[in-house]
Scaffold this motif. Structure first.
Motif, PDB file in Angstrom:
ATOM      1  N   ALA A 213      -2.680 -15.386  -6.496  1.00 35.91           N
ATOM      2  CA  ALA A 213      -3.762 -16.126  -5.842  1.00 35.91           C
ATOM      3  C   ALA A 213      -4.835 -16.549  -6.833  1.00 35.91           C
ATOM      4  N   TYR A 214      -5.008 -15.765  -7.914  1.00 31.09           N
ATOM      5  CA  TYR A 214      -6.033 -16.130  -8.889  1.00 31.09           C
ATOM      6  C   TYR A 214      -5.595 -17.308  -9.760  1.00 31.09           C
ATOM      7  N   VAL A 215      -4.313 -17.673  -9.701  1.00 29.18           N
ATOM      8  CA  VAL A 215      -3.832 -18.867 -10.403  1.00 29.18           C
ATOM      9  C   VAL A 215      -3.907 -20.073  -9.478  1.00 29.18           C
ATOM     10  N   LEU A 216      -3.274 -19.961  -8.317  1.00 28.04           N
ATOM     11  CA  LEU A 216      -3.311 -21.039  -7.322  1.00 28.04           C
ATOM     12  C   LEU A 216      -3.087 -20.429  -5.945  1.00 28.04           C
ATOM     13  N   PRO A 217      -4.095 -20.397  -5.104  1.00 23.85           N
ATOM     14  CA  PRO A 217      -3.945 -19.792  -3.774  1.00 23.85           C
ATOM     15  C   PRO A 217      -3.135 -20.687  -2.847  1.00 23.85           C
ATOM     16  N   THR A 218      -2.574 -20.114  -1.826  1.00 23.72           N
ATOM     17  CA  THR A 218      -1.812 -20.874  -0.845  1.00 23.72           C
ATOM     18  C   THR A 218      -2.761 -21.653   0.068  1.00 23.72           C
ATOM     19  N   PRO A 219      -2.297 -22.769   0.631  1.00 26.15           N
ATOM     20  CA  PRO A 219      -3.147 -23.519   1.566  1.00 26.15           C
ATOM     21  C   PRO A 219      -3.641 -22.678   2.730  1.00 26.15           C
ATOM     22  N   SER A 220      -2.807 -21.752   3.213  1.00 23.20           N
ATOM     23  CA  SER A 220      -3.231 -20.915   4.336  1.00 23.20           C
ATOM     24  C   SER A 220      -4.389 -20.002   3.941  1.00 23.20           C
ATOM     25  N   SER A 221      -4.361 -19.453   2.721  1.00 24.22           N
ATOM     26  CA  SER A 221      -5.457 -18.590   2.276  1.00 24.22           C
ATOM     27  C   SER A 221      -6.730 -19.387   2.039  1.00 24.22           C
ATOM     28  N   VAL A 222      -6.575 -20.639   1.584  1.00 27.09           N
ATOM     29  CA  VAL A 222      -7.748 -21.507   1.417  1.00 27.09           C
ATOM     30  C   VAL A 222      -8.366 -21.828   2.769  1.00 27.09           C
ATOM     31  N   ALA A 223      -7.516 -22.139   3.759  1.00 29.49           N
ATOM     32  CA  ALA A 223      -8.014 -22.422   5.105  1.00 29.49           C
ATOM     33  C   ALA A 223      -8.710 -21.201   5.697  1.00 29.49           C
ATOM     34  N   ALA A 224      -8.140 -20.015   5.479  1.00 28.61           N
ATOM     35  CA  ALA A 224      -8.757 -18.790   5.989  1.00 28.61           C
ATOM     36  C   ALA A 224     -10.101 -18.544   5.321  1.00 28.61           C
ATOM     37  N   ALA A 225     -10.167 -18.780   4.012  1.00 33.11           N
ATOM     38  CA  ALA A 225     -11.427 -18.594   3.294  1.00 33.11           C
ATOM     39  C   ALA A 225     -12.483 -19.589   3.772  1.00 33.11           C
ATOM     40  N   LEU A 226     -12.053 -20.826   4.032  1.00 34.73           N
ATOM     41  CA  LEU A 226     -12.989 -21.833   4.532  1.00 34.73           C
ATOM     42  C   LEU A 226     -13.549 -21.421   5.888  1.00 34.73           C
ATOM     43  N   TRP A 227     -12.702 -20.855   6.731  1.00 32.47           N
ATOM     44  CA  TRP A 227     -13.129 -20.428   8.066  1.00 32.47           C
ATOM     45  C   TRP A 227     -14.088 -19.233   7.994  1.00 32.47           C
ATOM     46  N   THR A 228     -13.755 -18.266   7.184  1.00 34.29           N
ATOM     47  CA  THR A 228     -14.563 -17.042   7.137  1.00 34.29           C
ATOM     48  C   THR A 228     -15.828 -17.205   6.307  1.00 34.29           C
ATOM     49  N   GLU A 229     -15.757 -18.004   5.242  1.00 36.35           N
ATOM     50  CA  GLU A 229     -16.891 -18.122   4.331  1.00 36.35           C
ATOM     51  C   GLU A 229     -17.811 -19.297   4.637  1.00 36.35           C
ATOM     52  N   PHE A 230     -17.428 -20.153   5.572  1.00 28.55           N
ATOM     53  CA  PHE A 230     -18.245 -21.350   5.808  1.00 28.55           C
ATOM     54  C   PHE A 230     -19.685 -21.018   6.211  1.00 28.55           C
ATOM     55  N   PRO A 231     -19.933 -19.990   7.033  1.00 27.53           N
ATOM     56  CA  PRO A 231     -21.334 -19.673   7.347  1.00 27.53           C
ATOM     57  C   PRO A 231     -22.189 -19.411   6.110  1.00 27.53           C
ATOM     58  N   SER A 232     -21.605 -18.808   5.068  1.00 25.78           N
ATOM     59  CA  SER A 232     -22.370 -18.559   3.849  1.00 25.78           C
ATOM     60  C   SER A 232     -22.393 -19.776   2.931  1.00 25.78           C
ATOM     61  N   ILE A 233     -21.400 -20.668   3.079  1.00 24.59           N
ATOM     62  CA  ILE A 233     -21.352 -21.878   2.256  1.00 24.59           C
ATOM     63  C   ILE A 233     -22.241 -22.975   2.832  1.00 24.59           C
ATOM     64  N   ALA A 234     -22.406 -22.979   4.163  1.00 25.05           N
ATOM     65  CA  ALA A 234     -23.125 -24.058   4.842  1.00 25.05           C
ATOM     66  C   ALA A 234     -24.542 -24.303   4.289  1.00 25.05           C
ATOM     67  N   PRO A 235     -25.358 -23.270   4.043  1.00 23.53           N
ATOM     68  CA  PRO A 235     -26.684 -23.555   3.468  1.00 23.53           C
ATOM     69  C   PRO A 235     -26.606 -24.261   2.118  1.00 23.53           C
ATOM     70  N   HIS A 236     -25.634 -23.897   1.308  1.00 29.03           N
ATOM     71  CA  HIS A 236     -25.479 -24.541   0.004  1.00 29.03           C
ATOM     72  C   HIS A 236     -25.028 -25.994   0.173  1.00 29.03           C
ATOM     73  N   LEU A 237     -24.209 -26.250   1.193  1.00 28.62           N
ATOM     74  CA  LEU A 237     -23.839 -27.630   1.507  1.00 28.62           C
ATOM     75  C   LEU A 237     -25.083 -28.439   1.857  1.00 28.62           C
ATOM     76  N   GLY A 238     -25.980 -27.843   2.628  1.00 33.23           N
ATOM     77  CA  GLY A 238     -27.225 -28.529   2.974  1.00 33.23           C
ATOM     78  C   GLY A 238     -28.058 -28.857   1.746  1.00 33.23           C
ATOM     79  N   TYR A 239     -28.154 -27.920   0.791  1.00 24.73           N
ATOM     80  CA  TYR A 239     -28.906 -28.178  -0.431  1.00 24.73           C
ATOM     81  C   TYR A 239     -28.299 -29.339  -1.217  1.00 24.73           C
TER      82      TYR A 239
END
Length: 266
Positions: free
Chosen positions: A50-76
């Motif tokens: 995963a540290y070389v190239l993660p699977t699309p499913s793991s990326v989608a899961a990370a986007l779902w779980t981490e989006f609340p913490s990423i959202a403020p940075h998106l706003g900035y």
């Protein structure tokens, strides 16, 4: 330009008019599913870390779980992009109008615009940080410096691509220079102006993210640096996915505006 030729003014090489039928839409979606599925299967089959190239499913899961913490940075990042782009685009349009109405002004302004175009704005970010600190100011300035020249060059090209016969006819009826500019030059230049705005917005987004990676504690670029340093590759690619979506939204917005107001043929 010949009909159907690839170019920025008709954008046919990239869009092709979009999905016009349900069959086309189904084919596009099916192709995306096949590509993502093949990538997922290949990565699992060959046991790629995963540290070389993660699977699309793991990326989608990370986007779902981490989006609340990423959202403020998106706003900035969006604040930096919109503020810097508005400043740079406004100045670029004004300069484009000035150099097309006063040719001597171009000889004065052109060397500085050339310097801005050929100088990577990220190289100036450390200097801007030294002067303005780690807040929004250096990033907004960098975005403005990246977007402004792109808008100015394309707008100036559009202002010059006018029908001289129409201008001569308008002058024969007593139209002033300002009337000719607003009634003839500006409407005819609108397609090129929109191209410049689109390119300037995309360059501004790239510059904003790059500036955030250089210094500062917030923004999507900062998230990229943080996740890469922690080898959190699913989260890293989740941010990349968000940035890609922003770029697509910028492109789609200007395409829609171009089709409605500038007669872009797609």
């Amino acid at each position: 330009m010949a009909d159907g030729a690839a170019g920025l003014t008709n954008m046919s090489a990239l869009s092709g008019g979009g999905a016009r039928t349900s069959a086309e839409a189904f084919t596009i979606v099916l192709t995306a599913i096949i590509v993502i599925g093949a990538l997922e299967t290949s990565l699992r089959w060959f046991e790629v870390p995963a540290y070389v190239l993660p699977t699309p499913s793991s990326v989608a899961a990370a986007l779902w779980t981490e989006f609340p913490s990423i959202a403020p940075h998106l706003g900035y990042t969006l604040i930096e992009l919109f503020s810097g782009f508005a400043i740079g685009a406004g100045i670029g349009l004004i300069l484009a109008a000035v150099i097309t109405q006063f040719p001597f002004a171009e000889k004065i302004i052109a060397p500085y615009i050339l310097v801005l175009v050929t100088t990577p704005m990220l190289a100036l970010v450390p200097l801007l940080i030294l002067r303005f600190g780690f807040g929004f100011e250096p990033r907004i300035i960098a975005v403005a410096l990246a977007a402004g020249p792109m808008v100015m060059i394309n707008a100036a090209t559009g202002f010059r691509r006018v029908d001289s016969a129409k201008i001569a006819l308008a002058r024969s009826y007593g139209a002033s220079t300002l009337q000719i500019f607003w009634k003839i030059r500006a409407p005819m230049a609108l397609p090129m102006i929109l191209v410049g705005l689109m390119i300037g917005a995309i360059f501004g987004l790239l510059t904003a993210v790059g500036a955030e990676m250089v210094g500062g504690g917030f923004g999507l670029g900062n998230r990229l640096t943080t996740y890469s340093s922690m080898i959190d590759m699913p989260e890293f690619f989740a941010v990349i996915l968000i940035l890609s979506a922003l770029g697509i939204l910028i492109y789609s917005f200007f395409v829609l505006v171009g089709k409605k107001w500038a007669s872009w043929e797609l």
